[in-house]
Design an enzyme around this catalytic site. Structure first.
Site, PDB file in Angstrom:
ATOM      1  CG  HIS A  90      42.339  38.573  38.131  1.00  0.00           C
ATOM      2  ND1 HIS A  90      43.260  39.514  38.503  1.00  0.00           N
ATOM      3  CD2 HIS A  90      41.856  38.052  39.281  1.00  0.00           C
ATOM      4  CE1 HIS A  90      43.329  39.575  39.824  1.00  0.00           C
ATOM      5  NE2 HIS A  90      42.489  38.687  40.318  1.00  0.00           N
ATOM      6  CG  PHE A 127      41.152  34.162  38.651  1.00  0.00           C
ATOM      7  CD1 PHE A 127      40.651  34.809  37.524  1.00  0.00           C
ATOM      8  CD2 PHE A 127      40.505  34.341  39.861  1.00  0.00           C
ATOM      9  CE1 PHE A 127      39.516  35.613  37.606  1.00  0.00           C
ATOM     10  CE2 PHE A 127      39.369  35.138  39.954  1.00  0.00           C
ATOM     11  CZ  PHE A 127      38.869  35.775  38.820  1.00  0.00           C
ATOM     12  CD  GLU A 187      41.226  30.944  47.138  1.00  0.00           C
ATOM     13  OE1 GLU A 187      40.893  31.732  46.236  1.00  0.00           O
ATOM     14  OE2 GLU A 187      42.413  30.632  47.372  1.00  0.00           O
ATOM     15  CG  ASP A 201      45.439  34.599  35.671  1.00  0.00           C
ATOM     16  OD1 ASP A 201      45.819  35.310  34.738  1.00  0.00           O
ATOM     17  OD2 ASP A 201      44.333  34.016  35.656  1.00  0.00           O
ATOM     18  CG  PHE A 202      45.446  33.334  41.594  1.00  0.00           C
ATOM     19  CD1 PHE A 202      45.806  34.479  40.896  1.00  0.00           C
ATOM     20  CD2 PHE A 202      44.203  33.307  42.205  1.00  0.00           C
ATOM     21  CE1 PHE A 202      44.942  35.570  40.808  1.00  0.00           C
ATOM     22  CE2 PHE A 202      43.342  34.393  42.117  1.00  0.00           C
ATOM     23  CZ  PHE A 202      43.707  35.520  41.419  1.00  0.00           C
ATOM     24  CD  GLU A 207      45.307  30.532  45.875  1.00  0.00           C
ATOM     25  OE1 GLU A 207      46.079  31.015  46.735  1.00  0.00           O
ATOM     26  OE2 GLU A 207      44.358  31.174  45.379  1.00  0.00           O
TER      27      GLU A 207
END
Lengths: 339, 76
Positions: free
Chosen positions: A136, A90, A36, A92-93, A67
């Site tokens: 994040h 991130f 991205e 986190d994703f 993703e």
């Protein structure tokens, strides 16, 4: 590795990663980038600067926020012989793409008897400290390092970032390349000056799986990774005023883990403090301490200590987040408690 | 002596930026065209190049706010 007379040139980690990618893309047509905002913007964290202009849209692919799709596509491309570098903006994703990462990429070399590895790099930002809250700001080192089949690295400075990225791209295993937001050299995330260092323009490699002693000392070993290396160095400077000589180790790589360097250091100093901005339980700090104490405890002069992130979601509130994060004064206090 | 000045058209908006990094130290020798500093505006990084070669003298430190047209360093 380069001539001594070359001009000094400092780079941020962001620029060093971009330069490593560009050099590898020139060298090997199978290397391409997806993610991205990796195109015109050059990456939200500056990791793909200048690549679109030089290599065009086919090799620098901007993706939608998807993703599951584009990391799955990267695994497919890698098993078919390409060398994709994908950015998970991130860490986190990771949830929506973990099947592709862990059930596909990490296991395919094993399932295929080594015939069909997945030589891909997943670069992903980690760390908080700038009030971006619980989705994040995580590190998740332990989450990825726990799972066999992938290598996991994290640079603390631009020199290592470039050399580790080149090694990661050339490695036949999937490599999770974690970069810490505080070290990236992008102003809004906090910039740690020690991460911006002299970087040779010529290509070079830093081996995956080799820790570095970044400061030698005699009395206590401080082990860190990424941002916590700089906190440990600050603490070591303070400890020197207390008359304590601290050795600081930068792990650089979690898988493979350079247990020998840590062990040799603690055999010398007899004391150990592990610093980790990932959650404390079931993670890096416990693994490092276990590595040392399972070799015996006769050389240990004090119970090992850890300065890690408490087992709570990352708060949005700045005072609350700063309270949770490791810092130099917590490390100094932990080291002093070993005497 | 040459001044290192932030170009009036380095970014579009009429907002101030911040020097996120000096890529050389005070007293380093730099060449014309070297990227000597990075300035961030609204989360976008912009590069500042040396207009000439010389010995760098930093006038505005990293993490300080800057505006277009500001002189941030000198080359002698």
């Amino acid at each position: 590795m380069t001539n001594e007379n070359r001009k000094k040139r400092k780079l941020t980690i962001a620029k060093a990663m971009s330069e490593a990618l560009a050099q590898e893309m020139r060298r090997d047509k199978n290397v391409f980038v997806m993610g991205e905002d990796v195109g015109a913007l050059g990456g939200v964290f500056g990791t793909t600067q200048g690549l679109l202009d030089e290599f065009g849209k086919n090799r620098v692919r901007d993706t939608p926020i998807s993703e599951t799709a584009f990391i799955g596509a990267a695994v497919g491309a890698a098993t078919m012989g390409m060398r994709p570098v994908v950015e998970l903006m991130f860490v986190d994703f990771f949830g929506v793409c973990m099947d592709a990462i862990y059930n596909l990429a990490a296991k395919n070399a094993y399932f295929s008897g080594g015939h069909q590895p997945a030589p891909m790099v997943l670069m992903t930002s980690v760390g908080g400290g700038y009030s971006d809250a619980g989705q994040h700001s995580q590190c998740l080192y332990g989450t990825f390092a726990h799972l066999p089949g992938m290598k996991v690295v994290i640079p603390s400075n631009a020199y290592d970032a470039k050399g580790l990225m080149v090694s990661a791209i050339r490695d036949n295993n999937p490599v999770i390349f974690m970069f810490h937001k505080n070290l990236q050299g992008m102003g809004w995330l906090g910039t740690v000056k020690g991460s911006i260092v002299d970087v040779p323009e010529d290509s070079y490699t830093v081996p995956l799986g080799k820790a570095e002693i970044v400061r030698e000392g005699e009395d206590v070993t401080l082990v860190g990774l990424g941002a916590t290396v700089h906190q440990a160095l600050d603490a070591a400077g303070e400890l020197e005023k207390d008359g304590v000589s601290a050795e600081v180790i930068d792990l650089r790589s979690l898988v493979p883990l350079d247990r020998e360097t840590v062990l040799n250091s603690v055999k010398k100093t007899g004391r150990l403090v592990v610093v980790d901005d990932d959650y404390q339980s079931y993670g890096v700090s416990g693994e490092i301490i276990a590595t040392v104490v399972e070799q015996g405890v006769d050389f240990i002069k004090a119970a090992p200590k850890r300065v890690a992130y408490p087992d709570v979601p990352v708060p949005f509130s700045r005072p609350m987040e700063q309270h949770c994060l490791p810092n130099a004064s917590k490390i100094r206090a932990a080291a002093q408690a070993c005497f | 002596m040459s001044e290192i000045k932030i170009d009036e058209d380095l970014w579009d908006e009429d907002t101030e930026g911040v020097i996120t990094a000096w890529l050389f130290d005070d007293g380093d020798s730099v060449s014309a065209g070297d990227v000597v500093a990075e300035v961030m505006v609204e989360k976008i990084q912009h590069e500042v190049e040396a207009p000439a070669g010389g010995t760098l003298s930093i006038k505005v430190a990293a993490e300080e706010a800057v505006n277009k047209g500001d002189v941030i360093g000198e080359l002698s």
